[in-house]
Design an enzyme around this catalytic site. Sequence first.
Site, PDB file in Angstrom:
ATOM      1  N   GLY A 134     -21.118   6.144   4.425  1.00  0.00           N
ATOM      2  CA  GLY A 134     -20.184   6.484   3.366  1.00  0.00           C
ATOM      3  C   GLY A 134     -20.752   6.056   2.022  1.00  0.00           C
ATOM      4  CB  VAL A 135     -23.332   7.083  -0.087  1.00  0.00           C
ATOM      5  CG1 VAL A 135     -24.141   6.098   0.717  1.00  0.00           C
ATOM      6  CG2 VAL A 135     -23.572   8.510   0.425  1.00  0.00           C
ATOM      7  N   GLY A 136     -19.733   7.202  -1.100  1.00  0.00           N
ATOM      8  CA  GLY A 136     -18.851   7.742  -2.123  1.00  0.00           C
ATOM      9  C   GLY A 136     -18.641   6.758  -3.243  1.00  0.00           C
ATOM     10  CE  LYS A 137     -12.465   6.137  -4.847  1.00  0.00           C
ATOM     11  NZ  LYS A 137     -11.088   6.023  -5.373  1.00  0.00           N
ATOM     12  CB  VAL A 138     -17.204   1.470  -2.534  1.00  0.00           C
ATOM     13  CG1 VAL A 138     -17.811   0.081  -2.312  1.00  0.00           C
ATOM     14  CG2 VAL A 138     -15.805   1.338  -3.125  1.00  0.00           C
ATOM     15  N   GLY A 139     -19.762   3.136  -1.883  1.00  0.00           N
ATOM     16  CA  GLY A 139     -21.041   3.110  -1.188  1.00  0.00           C
ATOM     17  C   GLY A 139     -22.240   3.365  -2.069  1.00  0.00           C
ATOM     18  CG  HIS A 140     -22.402   5.836  -5.885  1.00  0.00           C
ATOM     19  ND1 HIS A 140     -21.026   5.878  -5.971  1.00  0.00           N
ATOM     20  CD2 HIS A 140     -22.859   5.741  -7.156  1.00  0.00           C
ATOM     21  CE1 HIS A 140     -20.676   5.819  -7.243  1.00  0.00           C
ATOM     22  NE2 HIS A 140     -21.765   5.734  -7.989  1.00  0.00           N
ATOM     23  CE  LYS A 174      -4.582   0.698   0.309  1.00  0.00           C
ATOM     24  NZ  LYS A 174      -5.637  -0.145  -0.284  1.00  0.00           N
TER      25      LYS A 174
END
Length: 363
Positions: free
Chosen positions: A188-194, A88
């Site tokens: 969290g509804v960003g890149k993955v959450g949405h 990482k």
Amino acid sequence: MTDVSTGVLHTLFHSDQGGHEQVVLCQDRTSGLKAVIAIHSTALGPALGGTRFYPYANEAEAVADALNLARGMSYKNAMAGLDHGGGKAVIIGDPDRDKTEELLLAYGRFVASLGGRYVTACDVGTYVADMDVVARECRWTTGRSPENGGAGDSSVLTAYGVYQGMRASAQHLWGDPSLRGRSVGVAGVGKVGHHLVEHLLEEGARVVVTDVRREAVGRISDRHPEVRVAADTDALIRVEDLDIYAPCALGGALSDDSVPVLTAQVVCGAANNQLAHPGVEKDLADRGILYAPDYVVNAGGVIQVADELHGFDFDRCKAKAAKIFDTTLAIFARAKDDGIPPAAAADRIAEQRMHEAATAAGR
């Protein structure tokens, strides 16, 4: 420097959270780049993991995060059946303010200097367009745009894998993989959450969301007015009729403060390093809360970017990501047989695969 030597270096060399093969500190004064690349293991193959761009409070916090995330990638890649170890990178700074083409190119040169021991991709604060820039200096870059020979946005399959993990959790706990009528809280509804929200609504789940960014919540509300909105994560985890809690933002969501008040019977989300510290997995088990290990269910994205190295095929990747359902069920079964929490069962399986690979290689 004292904090780093007594904290981070002790973690690296002396604790169970350490054992990393290599840690590289990167600095380019011209562009302002300050980054950390951590390689935890190459037992299964070249280390693979994303690049996080985040405004850490200090350098020690950045190094510690890189170490933890790299270690998590070793376990994630092992459980996903990939021929990759774990690595990482973190870039210190505010991506909205500090990210420049010059900085990303400098970062690409540092990754390239490792000669393929570390393969990078997107993570929090970095996107497909950023990887296209990094790739101009480093051929060991995945998560690029289709126009530049890449697979595009890996969050699509990350969300799909989490969805499969939820279905497996439902099968194990309630005897039916269907999520219809289940109440799921997504933090969290960003890149993955949405994307995850879309899967849940398509199956008929009842969804509650929260996010520190109003625009992210607004995007969901505008598209799906039936979705409930919680004021914040603390309110979300206390929703009375919650069946499943999905942490999809930063790590540490499951802590001494959150676990005692969590109303959900299942935790299954996309965030990395959800357990704030060792022992939280036992606290969850003691409360009868089923925890689907984060690095198992969120592996869809790394499955996608790994495939990019061999000529990307979306249908092939989606089929591999669908197997997260079976892998999650196998972990629950192992946990029951061994009388341990699912997180410990997943660790045992991953460690066994890495050990066997290292032994076969004569390490």
